[in-house]
Design a protein around this motif. Structure first.
Motif, PDB file in Angstrom:
ATOM      1  N   ILE A  55       0.869  -1.437  -0.003  1.00  0.00           N
ATOM      2  CA  ILE A  55       0.313  -0.566   0.490  1.00  0.00           C
ATOM      3  C   ILE A  55       0.791   1.510   0.063  1.00  0.00           C
ATOM      4  O   ILE A  55       0.641   2.073  -0.536  1.00  0.00           O
ATOM      5  N   GLU A  56       1.695   1.158   0.785  1.00  0.00           N
ATOM      6  CA  GLU A  56       2.767   2.701   1.504  1.00  0.00           C
ATOM      7  C   GLU A  56       3.594   2.701  -0.433  1.00  0.00           C
ATOM      8  O   GLU A  56       3.392   3.911  -1.276  1.00  0.00           O
ATOM      9  N   ARG A  57       3.874   1.527  -1.254  1.00  0.00           N
ATOM     10  CA  ARG A  57       4.900   1.754  -2.126  1.00  0.00           C
ATOM     11  C   ARG A  57       3.721   2.099  -3.532  1.00  0.00           C
ATOM     12  O   ARG A  57       4.064   2.960  -3.791  1.00  0.00           O
ATOM     13  N   LEU A  58       2.189   2.117  -3.524  1.00  0.00           N
ATOM     14  CA  LEU A  58       1.672   2.154  -4.580  1.00  0.00           C
ATOM     15  C   LEU A  58       1.565   2.867  -3.969  1.00  0.00           C
ATOM     16  O   LEU A  58       0.894   4.461  -5.257  1.00  0.00           O
ATOM     17  N   LEU A  59       0.939   3.979  -2.901  1.00  0.00           N
ATOM     18  CA  LEU A  59       0.969   5.579  -2.938  1.00  0.00           C
ATOM     19  C   LEU A  59       2.614   6.619  -3.570  1.00  0.00           C
ATOM     20  O   LEU A  59       1.796   6.981  -3.822  1.00  0.00           O
ATOM     21  N   ILE A  60       3.124   5.552  -3.550  1.00  0.00           N
ATOM     22  CA  ILE A  60       4.704   6.403  -3.477  1.00  0.00           C
ATOM     23  C   ILE A  60       4.497   6.776  -4.840  1.00  0.00           C
ATOM     24  O   ILE A  60       4.328   8.018  -5.293  1.00  0.00           O
ATOM     25  N   LEU A  61       4.320   6.018  -6.160  1.00  0.00           N
ATOM     26  CA  LEU A  61       4.052   5.650  -7.574  1.00  0.00           C
ATOM     27  C   LEU A  61       3.466   5.916  -7.750  1.00  0.00           C
ATOM     28  O   LEU A  61       3.651   7.156  -8.899  1.00  0.00           O
ATOM     29  N   GLU A  62       1.528   6.068  -7.187  1.00  0.00           N
ATOM     30  CA  GLU A  62       1.238   7.104  -7.900  1.00  0.00           C
ATOM     31  C   GLU A  62       1.669   8.069  -8.463  1.00  0.00           C
ATOM     32  O   GLU A  62       0.966   8.633  -9.005  1.00  0.00           O
ATOM     33  N   HIS A  63       2.046   9.185  -7.362  1.00  0.00           N
ATOM     34  CA  HIS A  63       2.879  10.196  -7.599  1.00  0.00           C
ATOM     35  C   HIS A  63       3.594  10.956  -8.733  1.00  0.00           C
ATOM     36  O   HIS A  63       3.262  12.023  -8.999  1.00  0.00           O
ATOM     37  N   PHE A  64       3.792   9.349  -9.297  1.00  0.00           N
ATOM     38  CA  PHE A  64       4.359   9.680 -10.744  1.00  0.00           C
ATOM     39  C   PHE A  64       4.563   8.869 -11.252  1.00  0.00           C
ATOM     40  O   PHE A  64       4.647   9.165 -13.430  1.00  0.00           O
ATOM     41  N   VAL A  65       3.080   8.814 -12.218  1.00  0.00           N
ATOM     42  CA  VAL A  65       2.428   7.974 -12.792  1.00  0.00           C
ATOM     43  C   VAL A  65       1.581   9.133 -13.697  1.00  0.00           C
ATOM     44  O   VAL A  65       1.394  10.318 -13.069  1.00  0.00           O
ATOM     45  N   HIS A  66       1.538   9.205 -15.195  1.00  0.00           N
ATOM     46  CA  HIS A  66       0.986   9.915 -16.589  1.00  0.00           C
ATOM     47  C   HIS A  66       0.003   9.126 -16.706  1.00  0.00           C
ATOM     48  O   HIS A  66      -1.264   9.872 -16.556  1.00  0.00           O
ATOM     49  N   ASP A  98      -4.917   5.294 -17.070  1.00  0.00           N
ATOM     50  CA  ASP A  98      -5.450   3.791 -16.626  1.00  0.00           C
ATOM     51  C   ASP A  98      -4.256   3.122 -15.621  1.00  0.00           C
ATOM     52  O   ASP A  98      -4.876   2.483 -15.142  1.00  0.00           O
ATOM     53  N   LEU A  99      -3.287   3.965 -16.131  1.00  0.00           N
ATOM     54  CA  LEU A  99      -2.592   3.055 -14.516  1.00  0.00           C
ATOM     55  C   LEU A  99      -2.856   3.270 -13.186  1.00  0.00           C
ATOM     56  O   LEU A  99      -3.307   3.104 -12.067  1.00  0.00           O
ATOM     57  N   LYS A 100      -3.154   5.402 -13.274  1.00  0.00           N
ATOM     58  CA  LYS A 100      -3.771   5.695 -11.706  1.00  0.00           C
ATOM     59  C   LYS A 100      -4.783   4.582 -12.235  1.00  0.00           C
ATOM     60  O   LYS A 100      -5.364   4.870 -10.244  1.00  0.00           O
ATOM     61  N   LEU A 101      -5.834   4.750 -12.232  1.00  0.00           N
ATOM     62  CA  LEU A 101      -6.857   4.153 -11.830  1.00  0.00           C
ATOM     63  C   LEU A 101      -6.604   2.492 -11.912  1.00  0.00           C
ATOM     64  O   LEU A 101      -7.518   2.118 -10.542  1.00  0.00           O
ATOM     65  N   LEU A 102      -6.025   2.251 -11.948  1.00  0.00           N
ATOM     66  CA  LEU A 102      -5.708   0.601 -11.905  1.00  0.00           C
ATOM     67  C   LEU A 102      -5.262   0.243 -10.524  1.00  0.00           C
ATOM     68  O   LEU A 102      -5.185  -0.632  -9.649  1.00  0.00           O
ATOM     69  N   ILE A 103      -3.707   1.418 -10.096  1.00  0.00           N
ATOM     70  CA  ILE A 103      -3.561   1.849  -8.655  1.00  0.00           C
ATOM     71  C   ILE A 103      -4.204   2.234  -7.596  1.00  0.00           C
ATOM     72  O   ILE A 103      -4.492   0.736  -6.558  1.00  0.00           O
ATOM     73  N   PRO A 122       6.169  14.000  -3.766  1.00  0.00           N
ATOM     74  CA  PRO A 122       7.333  13.716  -3.171  1.00  0.00           C
ATOM     75  C   PRO A 122       7.999  14.975  -3.579  1.00  0.00           C
ATOM     76  O   PRO A 122       8.171  15.266  -4.670  1.00  0.00           O
ATOM     77  N   PRO A 123       8.754  15.592  -2.666  1.00  0.00           N
ATOM     78  CA  PRO A 123       9.996  16.624  -3.417  1.00  0.00           C
ATOM     79  C   PRO A 123      11.564  16.114  -4.597  1.00  0.00           C
ATOM     80  O   PRO A 123      12.330  16.936  -4.002  1.00  0.00           O
ATOM     81  N   CYS A 124      10.381  15.718  -5.879  1.00  0.00           N
ATOM     82  CA  CYS A 124      11.547  15.380  -6.342  1.00  0.00           C
ATOM     83  C   CYS A 124      10.777  15.532  -7.496  1.00  0.00           C
ATOM     84  O   CYS A 124       9.904  15.487  -7.738  1.00  0.00           O
ATOM     85  N   ASN A 125      11.570  15.205  -9.184  1.00  0.00           N
ATOM     86  CA  ASN A 125      10.707  15.858 -10.001  1.00  0.00           C
ATOM     87  C   ASN A 125      10.247  14.156 -10.090  1.00  0.00           C
ATOM     88  O   ASN A 125      10.527  13.228 -10.411  1.00  0.00           O
ATOM     89  N   ILE A 126       9.078  14.261 -10.659  1.00  0.00           N
ATOM     90  CA  ILE A 126       7.528  13.063 -11.022  1.00  0.00           C
ATOM     91  C   ILE A 126       8.441  12.608 -12.446  1.00  0.00           C
ATOM     92  O   ILE A 126       7.972  11.713 -11.972  1.00  0.00           O
ATOM     93  N   GLU A 127       9.189  13.084 -13.304  1.00  0.00           N
ATOM     94  CA  GLU A 127       9.713  11.816 -14.329  1.00  0.00           C
ATOM     95  C   GLU A 127      10.224  11.005 -14.286  1.00  0.00           C
ATOM     96  O   GLU A 127      11.268  10.645 -15.164  1.00  0.00           O
ATOM     97  N   MET A 128      10.750  10.922 -12.798  1.00  0.00           N
ATOM     98  CA  MET A 128      11.850  10.084 -12.554  1.00  0.00           C
ATOM     99  C   MET A 128      11.667   8.597 -12.933  1.00  0.00           C
ATOM    100  O   MET A 128      12.542   8.191 -13.332  1.00  0.00           O
ATOM    101  N   TYR A 129      10.222   7.981 -13.270  1.00  0.00           N
ATOM    102  CA  TYR A 129       9.910   6.829 -13.399  1.00  0.00           C
ATOM    103  C   TYR A 129       9.485   6.881 -14.618  1.00  0.00           C
ATOM    104  O   TYR A 129       8.457   8.092 -14.796  1.00  0.00           O
ATOM    105  N   THR A 130       9.319   6.088 -15.261  1.00  0.00           N
ATOM    106  CA  THR A 130       8.462   5.893 -16.425  1.00  0.00           C
ATOM    107  C   THR A 130       6.862   5.280 -16.277  1.00  0.00           C
ATOM    108  O   THR A 130       7.068   4.209 -15.163  1.00  0.00           O
ATOM    109  N   ASP A 131       5.691   5.427 -17.062  1.00  0.00           N
ATOM    110  CA  ASP A 131       4.393   4.136 -16.483  1.00  0.00           C
ATOM    111  C   ASP A 131       4.941   3.063 -16.692  1.00  0.00           C
ATOM    112  O   ASP A 131       4.335   1.966 -15.703  1.00  0.00           O
TER     113      ASP A 131
END
Length: 325
Positions: A37-48, A51-56, A91-100
């Motif tokens: 749950i914690e990991r998905l909540l973190i990753l959601e901030h990097f999602v563009h 559909d992936l956001k809804l899936l998360i 997150p206090p960082c660039n949301i482009e760090m991770y790709t979908d």
């Protein structure tokens, strides 16, 4: 009247009994859910991708439902729970760090590993039927979630291309991967051995109920074998040698005990679930074949559950160390 009261009291006591491994299983699964749950909540901030956001969000909602169920079970049996997940902000960082694509791949890897973990807990959750039922449902839900994320990644073109099986007959339009071809062959080999083992045990079984269970299992194995043989023939895969259908008894009915034969089959069923999991994980090219392995895995979970209950009824299972508070 007195006997009825005693019987009800015993049944209530049995409902509150769990063994040491089941106590750890509840803690371990809940800890895993919190972490994801914690990991998905973190990753959601990097999602563009929406559909992936809804899936998360769907996965997080289901995980929270599982957490509530597990906490209820742990409270019932007085098992200490792990600390819950943290509240996550932007997150206090660039949301482009991770790709979908990377995020989707991470989610898929977790679900696949979680399915294996849940199956391991089913393997050694023998004392309490209620806990086994809860874990069985969570396992089947995770299997469905694995299919959801694979379908999503396939539509996006994010499933990595794996080696194809190039010996499919020219007249067949359908294609499969090398892994899918192997797993069809491996599953057929496994069932041929299971059929021969079951026929052997039927020659020495004493208990009438156990004989019925073995005969039902043999019929199920035969149906699955016929289905796999058709797929093997369809894709031009070389089939393994069939087992003999004639078993000669030594004439000594005391050669093996029923409880020993029961436990040997139980070990086979426990191992079968892991074999099915590997096929589910590695088969991502031909979705029809993947769905075959998915169906077989779910059937295996149900068969194992019924078989464990039968062994408990007969008193053939070794009782595990009791969990006491």
């Amino acid at each position: 009247m007195v006997l009825e009261i005693i019987r009800n009291k015993i049944q209530k006591q049995e409902l509150r009994q769990i063994d040491a491994q089941e106590a750890f299983n509840l803690w371990d699964i809940l800890n895993s859910k919190y972490h994801e749950i914690e990991r998905l909540l973190i990753l959601e901030h990097f999602v563009h991708d929406i559909d992936l956001k809804l899936l998360i969000r769907y996965f997080v909602g289901e995980l929270n439902e599982n957490v509530a169920i597990l906490k209820k079970e742990m409270n019932k049996y007085k098992v200490t729970a792990p600390a819950p997940n943290r509240i996550i902000g932007p997150p206090p960082c660039n949301i482009e760090m991770y790709t979908d694509e990377f995020i989707a791949g991470e989610i898929l890897l977790y679900i696949q590993e979680h399915i294996e973990n849940l199956l391991r807990t089913l393997r050694n959750s023998m004392t309490n039927d209620s806990i086994r039922t809860v874990i069985s449902k969570m396992t089947k839900d995770s299997i469905d979630n694995e299919t959801k994320i694979v379908n999503y990644m396939t539509l996006k073109g994010w499933i990595k291309k794996c080696p194809h099986y190039n010996s499919v007959p020219a007249s067949v339009d359908e294609k499969i991967s090398a892994a899918e071809a192997y797993h069809l062959w491996d599953h057929l080999c496994f069932r041929y051995d299971n059929i021969q083992q079951t026929r052997f045990y039927l020659a020495y079984v004493h208990d009438i109920d156990f004989r019925v269970v073995l005969e039902q299992g043999l019929r199920k194995l035969t149906l699955q074998t016929e289905m796999l043989e058709k797929e093997i023939q369809h894709f031009g895969i070389v089939a393994p040698k069939k087992p003999t259908d004639v078993i000669i008894s030594t004439g000594r009915m005391d050669f093996m005990e029923d409880d020993y034969m029961y436990r040997m089959i139980l070990i086979g069923l426990q191992g079968a679930s892991m074999i099915h999991t590997q096929s589910l994980k590695q088969c991502t090219y031909n979705m029809r074949i993947k769905n075959i392995f998915k169906k077989l895995l779910k059937e295996e979970i149900d068969i194992l559950g019924r078989y464990v209950k039968f062994g408990k009824l007969k008193g053939w299972l070794y009782p595990g160390p009791a969990f006491t508070t």
